[in-house]
Write an enzyme that holds these catalytic residues in place. Structure first.
Site, PDB file in Angstrom:
ATOM      1  N   GLY A 130       0.837  -1.207   0.000  1.00 37.51           N
ATOM      2  CA  GLY A 130       0.000   0.000   0.000  1.00 37.51           C
ATOM      3  C   GLY A 130       0.865   1.247   0.000  1.00 37.51           C
ATOM      4  N   LYS A 189       1.246 -16.072   6.674  1.00 38.05           N
ATOM      5  CA  LYS A 189       1.002 -15.524   8.029  1.00 38.05           C
ATOM      6  C   LYS A 189      -0.023 -14.399   7.974  1.00 38.05           C
ATOM      7  CE  LYS A 189       5.468 -16.160  10.319  1.00 38.05           C
ATOM      8  NZ  LYS A 189       6.687 -15.432  10.718  1.00 38.05           N
ATOM      9  N   TYR A 201      -0.511 -17.899  -1.183  1.00 38.76           N
ATOM     10  CA  TYR A 201      -1.668 -17.008  -1.310  1.00 38.76           C
ATOM     11  C   TYR A 201      -2.966 -17.824  -1.322  1.00 38.76           C
ATOM     12  CZ  TYR A 201      -4.557 -13.229  -3.320  1.00 38.76           C
ATOM     13  OH  TYR A 201      -5.518 -12.278  -3.562  1.00 38.76           O
TER      14      TYR A 201
HETATM   15  P1  NAD Z   1      -2.927  -4.257  -2.494  1.00 39.62           P
HETATM   16  O1  NAD Z   1      -1.626  -4.972  -2.439  1.00 39.62           O
HETATM   17  O2  NAD Z   1      -2.983  -2.947  -3.185  1.00 39.62           O
HETATM   18  O3  NAD Z   1      -3.485  -4.032  -1.018  1.00 39.62           O
HETATM   19  C1  NAD Z   1      -3.184  -4.858   0.064  1.00 39.62           C
HETATM   20  C2  NAD Z   1      -2.916  -3.956   1.262  1.00 39.62           C
HETATM   21  O4  NAD Z   1      -2.647  -4.770   2.422  1.00 39.62           O
HETATM   22  C3  NAD Z   1      -1.679  -3.071   1.064  1.00 39.62           C
HETATM   23  O5  NAD Z   1      -1.988  -1.751   1.418  1.00 39.62           O
HETATM   24  C4  NAD Z   1      -0.638  -3.685   1.977  1.00 39.62           C
HETATM   25  O6  NAD Z   1       0.337  -2.768   2.405  1.00 39.62           O
HETATM   26  C5  NAD Z   1      -1.497  -4.227   3.093  1.00 39.62           C
HETATM   27  N1  NAD Z   1      -0.874  -5.307   3.859  1.00 39.62           N
HETATM   28  C6  NAD Z   1      -0.229  -6.393   3.370  1.00 39.62           C
HETATM   29  N2  NAD Z   1       0.193  -7.171   4.387  1.00 39.62           N
HETATM   30  C7  NAD Z   1      -0.218  -6.555   5.535  1.00 39.62           C
HETATM   31  C8  NAD Z   1      -0.079  -6.861   6.924  1.00 39.62           C
HETATM   32  N3  NAD Z   1       0.548  -7.978   7.324  1.00 39.62           N
HETATM   33  N4  NAD Z   1      -0.616  -6.010   7.808  1.00 39.62           N
HETATM   34  C9  NAD Z   1      -1.244  -4.869   7.421  1.00 39.62           C
HETATM   35  N5  NAD Z   1      -1.404  -4.531   6.124  1.00 39.62           N
HETATM   36  C10 NAD Z   1      -0.888  -5.373   5.206  1.00 39.62           C
HETATM   37  O7  NAD Z   1      -3.970  -5.271  -3.112  1.00 39.62           O
HETATM   38  P2  NAD Z   1      -5.524  -5.091  -3.443  1.00 39.62           P
HETATM   39  O8  NAD Z   1      -5.704  -5.440  -4.859  1.00 39.62           O
HETATM   40  O9  NAD Z   1      -6.025  -3.818  -2.921  1.00 39.62           O
HETATM   41  O10 NAD Z   1      -6.135  -6.294  -2.599  1.00 39.62           O
HETATM   42  C11 NAD Z   1      -6.843  -6.086  -1.394  1.00 39.62           C
HETATM   43  C12 NAD Z   1      -7.416  -7.420  -0.924  1.00 39.62           C
HETATM   44  O11 NAD Z   1      -8.298  -7.936  -1.902  1.00 39.62           O
HETATM   45  C13 NAD Z   1      -6.353  -8.495  -0.663  1.00 39.62           C
HETATM   46  O12 NAD Z   1      -6.709  -9.231   0.467  1.00 39.62           O
HETATM   47  C14 NAD Z   1      -6.441  -9.359  -1.896  1.00 39.62           C
HETATM   48  O13 NAD Z   1      -6.059 -10.687  -1.633  1.00 39.62           O
HETATM   49  C15 NAD Z   1      -7.920  -9.260  -2.242  1.00 39.62           C
HETATM   50  N6  NAD Z   1      -8.148  -9.524  -3.671  1.00 39.62           N
HETATM   51  C16 NAD Z   1      -7.856  -8.563  -4.609  1.00 39.62           C
HETATM   52  C17 NAD Z   1      -8.054  -8.853  -5.959  1.00 39.62           C
HETATM   53  C18 NAD Z   1      -7.793  -7.845  -7.041  1.00 39.62           C
HETATM   54  O14 NAD Z   1      -7.963  -8.174  -8.211  1.00 39.62           O
HETATM   55  N7  NAD Z   1      -7.418  -6.617  -6.749  1.00 39.62           N
HETATM   56  C19 NAD Z   1      -8.537 -10.110  -6.342  1.00 39.62           C
HETATM   57  C20 NAD Z   1      -8.790 -11.057  -5.356  1.00 39.62           C
HETATM   58  C21 NAD Z   1      -8.609 -10.747  -4.010  1.00 39.62           C
END
Ligand code: NAD
Ligand code: UDP
Length: 329
Positions: free
Chosen positions: A41, A94, A148
């Site tokens: 992020g 984790k 994942y």
């Molecule tokens: P992204 O990587 O932009 O956002 C994930 C956020 O989680 C980031 O801001 C990151 O810094 C934060 N993060 C990661 N590990 C962390 C931790 N241990 N503690 C606190 N914060 C943590 O990805 P996104 O596309 O915004 O995805 C958001 C969620 O949606 C995720 O859980 C992802 O698995 C799920 N998802 C997204 C998609 C997609 O197409 N965008 C598809 C399926 C699932």
């Protein structure tokens, strides 16, 4: 705080989807606490919210317990792009598993509603098409994507065990490929890669022959689905597919982006990553039926918005050769 204003926690709130969700929740009158460790992020994603009274950002890793008071929790914290979640696979598992336990524990103490951002990756490389929620998937438990896929599967297990064992109010959304402004430019996902490459006039990297399919949902549509699912009656636990059921090949996506950008980029082929799903498309009958939800934004409109975002970003960063692209605004 107004007695009717809900306090809502968004983990991963500084990420791509999380920042849009924070914005949407504030707009509908909620008080938002954004938790993020900024692994993928960016502070830039939430900079415009920081001065608002009803927004608060906390640096915190969801692998550790969190003690705050909220009414609802959206658990989005987890890297979502293959290059990022494979960078430190142990930390990815984790984050999904310990993160889910910590957020479920918090929800249990507060009797709060809790939403899990699950994924179409729980279906793995699917042998059933399109994917319905009943399909149990085809996941390689020891491959490079397993940190994942299996992490998210285990998180779903935990959500449903807390639901059965502790009567927790849960919502599980299985998200299919979503794109839009605020994706990380080096995120590695296909839409951001192709747009950035096209804008820079660099080769478009198609992995494999480009015949693999995905179905791309624009971020605004997805966030509408999140909010509807959270507001649905408690018996609507999910899992529920949220995605755009218009399937396209990666090759077609590349051609569309080159065309919309007006780019001179050439197509190059790179090896297909291990366990890359061949075909993916959601069946969203359940979301239509239970939430009255379906995507409204066409791929062309969504791509134009996303191209405009990356064009601005690359121009601001001085990263775009002037001659490489003539953007259609
Ligand atoms: P992204 O990587 O932009 O956002 C994930 C956020 O989680 C980031 O801001 C990151 O810094 C934060 N993060 C990661 N590990 C962390 C931790 N241990 N503690 C606190 N914060 C943590 O990805 P996104 O596309 O915004 O995805 C958001 C969620 O949606 C995720 O859980 C992802 O698995 C799920 N998802 C997204 C998609 C997609 O197409 N965008 C598809 C399926 C699932
Ligand atoms: N992909 C590609 N070129 C890229 C990035 C991705 O051809 O520069 C392919 C990737 O192999 C996959 C599809 O695009 O088949 C979607 O990849 P992404 O990482 O966006 O999401 P996921 O594989 O998790 O659905």
């Amino acid at each position: 705080m107004s007695p009717t204003r809900k306090r809502v926690l968004v983990t991963g709130g500084a990420g791509f989807l999380g920042s849009h969700l924070c914005e949407r929740l504030i707009a509908q009158g909620d008080d938002v606490v954004c938790v993020d460790n900024y692994f993928t992020g960016r502070k830039d994603n939430i900079a415009h919210l920081l001065s608002l009274t009803h927004f608060e950002a906390l640096r915190h890793d969801v692998c550790f317990p969190l003690y705050i008071e909220v009414d609802e929790i959206y658990n989005l914290a987890c890297p979502a792009s293959p290059i990022h979640y494979q960078h430190d696979p142990v930390q990815t598992t984790k984050t999904s598993v310990s993160g889910a336990i910590n957020m479920l524990g918090l929800a249990k103490r507060l009797r709060a509603k809790v939403f899990q951002a699950s994924t179409s990756e729980v279906y793995g490389d699917p042998s059933v098409h399109p994917q319905r929620e009943e399909y149990r998937g085809n996941v390689n438990p020891i491959g490079p994507r397993a940190c994942y896929d299996e992490g998210k599967r285990c998180a779903e297990t935990l959500f449903f065990d807390y639901y059965r064992q502790h009567n927790l109010r849960i919502r599980v959304a299985r998200i299919f490929n979503t794109y839009g402004p605020r994706m990380h430019p080096n995120d590695g996902r296909v839409v951001s890669n192709f747009i950035v490459q096209a804008l820079k006039g660099e080769p478009i990297t198609i992995y494999g022959d480009g015949s693999q399919t995905r179905a791309f949902c624009y971020v605004d549509d997805l966030i509408e689905g999140f909010v509807r699912l959270m507001a649905a009656p408690d018996e609507v636990t999910g899992p529920i597919n949220l995605g755009n059921p218009v399937e396209t090949t990666v090759g077609e996506l590349a051609a569309k982006i080159v065309d919309l950008v007006g780019s001179h980029s050439k197509i190059v082929h790179r090896p297909l990553p291990v366990d890359d799903p061949v075909q993916r498309c959601p069946d969203i009958a359940r979301a239509r039926d239970v939430l009255g939800w379906e995507p409204r934004v066409t791929l062309e409109t969504g791509l134009r918005n996303t191209i405009a975002y990356f064009d601005r970003l690359l121009t601001e960063n001085g990263d775009k050769p002037q001659s490489a692209a003539k953007l259609i605004a």
